[in-house]
Enzyme design. Sequence first.
Site, PDB file in Angstrom:
ATOM      1  N   ARG A   1      -7.928  -3.187 -12.541  1.00 59.84           N
ATOM      2  CA  ARG A   1      -7.535  -2.679 -11.527  1.00 59.84           C
ATOM      3  C   ARG A   1      -9.289  -3.243 -10.205  1.00 59.84           C
ATOM      4  NH1 ARG A   1      -8.037   3.464 -12.544  1.00 59.84           N
ATOM      5  NH2 ARG A   1      -8.483   3.605 -10.586  1.00 59.84           N
TER       6      ARG A   1
ATOM      7  N   TYR B   1      -7.711  -3.810  -6.859  1.00 55.92           N
ATOM      8  CA  TYR B   1      -7.824  -3.178  -5.406  1.00 55.92           C
ATOM      9  C   TYR B   1      -8.471  -2.640  -5.179  1.00 55.92           C
ATOM     10  CZ  TYR B   1      -6.315   1.071  -2.980  1.00 55.92           C
ATOM     11  OH  TYR B   1      -6.221   2.150  -2.428  1.00 55.92           O
TER      12      TYR B   1
ATOM     13  N   LYS C   1     -10.692  -4.373  -1.656  1.00 55.83           N
ATOM     14  CA  LYS C   1     -11.289  -3.213  -1.067  1.00 55.83           C
ATOM     15  C   LYS C   1     -12.145  -3.099  -0.559  1.00 55.83           C
ATOM     16  CE  LYS C   1      -6.956  -0.713   0.153  1.00 55.83           C
ATOM     17  NZ  LYS C   1      -7.080  -0.785   0.862  1.00 55.83           N
TER      18      LYS C   1
ATOM     19  N   SER D   1       2.135  13.645  -7.715  1.00 58.92           N
ATOM     20  CA  SER D   1       3.590  13.316  -8.196  1.00 58.92           C
ATOM     21  C   SER D   1       4.255  13.175  -9.139  1.00 58.92           C
ATOM     22  CB  SER D   1       3.655  12.108  -7.694  1.00 58.92           C
ATOM     23  OG  SER D   1       2.775  10.776  -7.713  1.00 58.92           O
TER      24      SER D   1
ATOM     25  N   GLY E   1      -8.266  15.089 -20.392  1.00 59.82           N
ATOM     26  CA  GLY E   1      -7.833  16.010 -19.333  1.00 59.82           C
ATOM     27  C   GLY E   1      -9.654  16.558 -18.384  1.00 59.82           C
TER      28      GLY E   1
ATOM     29  N   THR F   1     -12.300  14.795 -13.386  1.00 54.50           N
ATOM     30  CA  THR F   1     -11.718  15.017 -12.445  1.00 54.50           C
ATOM     31  C   THR F   1     -11.222  14.767 -11.141  1.00 54.50           C
ATOM     32  OG1 THR F   1     -14.172  15.070 -12.213  1.00 54.50           O
ATOM     33  CG2 THR F   1     -14.244  17.233 -13.089  1.00 54.50           C
TER      34      THR F   1
ATOM     35  N   GLN G   1     -14.901  10.859 -13.034  1.00 49.10           N
ATOM     36  CA  GLN G   1     -15.170  11.683 -12.215  1.00 49.10           C
ATOM     37  C   GLN G   1     -15.097  11.514 -10.380  1.00 49.10           C
ATOM     38  OE1 GLN G   1     -19.430  12.765 -12.636  1.00 49.10           O
ATOM     39  NE2 GLN G   1     -19.250  14.878 -12.908  1.00 49.10           N
TER      40      GLN G   1
HETATM   41  N1  LIG Z   1      -3.036   7.546  -0.923  1.00 47.84           N
HETATM   42  C1  LIG Z   1      -4.533   7.566  -1.296  1.00 47.84           C
HETATM   43  O1  LIG Z   1      -4.661   8.960  -1.795  1.00 47.84           O
HETATM   44  C2  LIG Z   1      -5.174   6.723  -1.427  1.00 47.84           C
HETATM   45  C3  LIG Z   1      -6.916   6.682  -1.496  1.00 47.84           C
HETATM   46  C4  LIG Z   1      -7.898   5.429  -1.078  1.00 47.84           C
HETATM   47  C5  LIG Z   1      -7.016   4.914  -0.547  1.00 47.84           C
HETATM   48  N2  LIG Z   1      -5.621   4.851  -0.116  1.00 47.84           N
HETATM   49  C6  LIG Z   1      -4.667   3.653   1.337  1.00 47.84           C
HETATM   50  O2  LIG Z   1      -4.399   4.060   2.128  1.00 47.84           O
HETATM   51  C7  LIG Z   1      -3.804   2.947   2.690  1.00 47.84           C
HETATM   52  C8  LIG Z   1      -2.564   3.926   2.500  1.00 47.84           C
HETATM   53  O3  LIG Z   1      -1.656   4.185   1.198  1.00 47.84           O
HETATM   54  P1  LIG Z   1      -0.927   5.214   0.580  1.00 47.84           P
HETATM   55  O4  LIG Z   1      -0.920   6.352  -0.457  1.00 47.84           O
HETATM   56  O5  LIG Z   1       0.437   5.364   1.886  1.00 47.84           O
HETATM   57  O6  LIG Z   1       0.466   4.176  -0.426  1.00 47.84           O
HETATM   58  P2  LIG Z   1       1.585   3.469   0.026  1.00 47.84           P
HETATM   59  O7  LIG Z   1       1.929   1.999  -1.262  1.00 47.84           O
HETATM   60  O8  LIG Z   1       2.919   4.747  -0.197  1.00 47.84           O
HETATM   61  O9  LIG Z   1       1.641   2.055   1.938  1.00 47.84           O
HETATM   62  C9  LIG Z   1       1.153   1.183   1.601  1.00 47.84           C
HETATM   63  C10 LIG Z   1       2.000   1.099   2.652  1.00 47.84           C
HETATM   64  O10 LIG Z   1       1.736  -0.704   3.413  1.00 47.84           O
HETATM   65  C11 LIG Z   1       2.651  -1.257   2.839  1.00 47.84           C
HETATM   66  N3  LIG Z   1       2.328  -2.657   2.484  1.00 47.84           N
HETATM   67  C12 LIG Z   1       2.080  -3.120   0.635  1.00 47.84           C
HETATM   68  N4  LIG Z   1       1.608  -4.548   1.339  1.00 47.84           N
HETATM   69  C13 LIG Z   1       1.766  -4.902   2.286  1.00 47.84           C
HETATM   70  C14 LIG Z   1       1.714  -6.083   2.916  1.00 47.84           C
HETATM   71  N5  LIG Z   1       1.410  -7.350   2.344  1.00 47.84           N
HETATM   72  N6  LIG Z   1       2.311  -6.232   4.392  1.00 47.84           N
HETATM   73  C15 LIG Z   1       2.641  -5.440   4.704  1.00 47.84           C
HETATM   74  N7  LIG Z   1       3.070  -3.730   4.498  1.00 47.84           N
HETATM   75  C16 LIG Z   1       2.750  -4.131   3.163  1.00 47.84           C
HETATM   76  C17 LIG Z   1       3.490  -0.877   1.728  1.00 47.84           C
HETATM   77  O11 LIG Z   1       4.956  -1.209   1.694  1.00 47.84           O
HETATM   78  C18 LIG Z   1       3.644   0.498   2.102  1.00 47.84           C
HETATM   79  O12 LIG Z   1       4.642   0.655   3.318  1.00 47.84           O
HETATM   80  C19 LIG Z   1      -3.961   2.397   1.333  1.00 47.84           C
HETATM   81  O13 LIG Z   1      -4.574   0.933   2.125  1.00 47.84           O
HETATM   82  C20 LIG Z   1      -4.508   2.667  -0.116  1.00 47.84           C
HETATM   83  O14 LIG Z   1      -4.739   1.746  -0.556  1.00 47.84           O
HETATM   84  C21 LIG Z   1      -5.107   5.525  -0.182  1.00 47.84           C
END
Ligand SMILES: NC(=O)c1ccc[n+]([C@@H]2O[C@H](COP(=O)([O-])OP(=O)(O)OC[C@H]3O[C@@H](n4cnc5c(N)ncnc54)[C@H](O)[C@@H]3O)[C@@H](O)[C@H]2O)c1
Length: 311
Positions: A141, A144, A148, A188, A206, A209, A273
Amino acid sequence: MKRILITGGAGFIGSHLSEKLLNDGNDIICLDNFFTGSKDNIRHLIGNNRFELVRHDIINEYLAEVDQIYNLACPASPIHYQYNPIKTIKTSVIGIINMLGLAKRCKARILQASTSEVYGDPQIHPQVETYWGNVNPIGIRSCYDEGKRCAETLMMDYHRQNNVDIRIARIFNTYGPRMALNDGRVVSNFIVQALKNEPITVYGTGSQTRAFCYVSDLVDALIKLMESNYDKPVNLGNPDEHTILEFAKLIIELTNSKSEIIFKELPSDDPTQREPNISIAKENLKWEPKIQIKEGLLKTIEYFDRIIHNK
Ligand SMILES: NC(=O)c1ccc[n+]([C@@H]2O[C@H](COP(=O)([O-])OP(=O)(O)OC[C@H]3O[C@@H](n4cnc5c(N)ncnc54)[C@H](O)[C@@H]3O)[C@@H](O)[C@H]2O)c1
């Protein structure tokens, strides 16, 4: 009216953000490489003359005149970010350097979509922004999590060194319509399995949390943060914590499903958690989530039902 660049604008959260900011009267540049995002997510916005869709990868430089940048580009689910881990970390690190360069040049305010994953497998609970985290730097992981974390470092350094106007959102699990089908995320996954009456796969016992935030609440929080004066990291999420098993049972109930629950081995580094402390957001953004879990799940179930059954 502002000119706003949203990277990852065709993704799950990005498409809802694009829609809201467009409806609020702004000019939107939605930039995406369509790795996990899709034109279907923003098809209803195409044709609006204040909405521009650009196919671009943020690891390459991008030039535009904008007032604000929301940097959301990055695959967010483990299946997607582990597909090409080197690309994932490049997206976080080189991508944010490109966006910070753009923000510096045009004096735009920039918001980084950071994550609760910066806390890793947290040793304090719930997580507060002052906690530095417990992250494995060499695990599957890490591409990622560490990407970040490095992006947050770069945000702070551009702020201190170049006076770039920054906002850092540490987003916790978010769910809602337009999540990618079968991307392995809990909500999902469970909904799709339940709607198909297939067994619901729970990893581990499970008892781990999670707390899930509905996407409209999260989008409101992102905009409030962008418009605020708060330039340090802020947790954004819903503190309503449940075990994974509780989620599985609730989804079975809400979908009227015949699915049974089966248990599989927990993947490595899966946090046990996760719950945000959102005191800073409450105090500084005057924000807290409004959508209750049942209401949000029903809206999400309706979306997946339409997608799966071509309604
Ligand atoms: N959904 C969550 O629960 C969650 C939680 C924490 C952080 N985030 C952050 O929020 C942001 C959006 O997440 P999401 O859930 O909508 O995910 P998502 O995968 O649906 O959206 C990410 C988008 O970025 C685009 N992308 C990826 N790499 C790219 C690149 N190199 N250049 C241009 N576009 C690129 C993808 O095509 C996609 O449209 C992300 O940065 C994610 O890390 C999301």
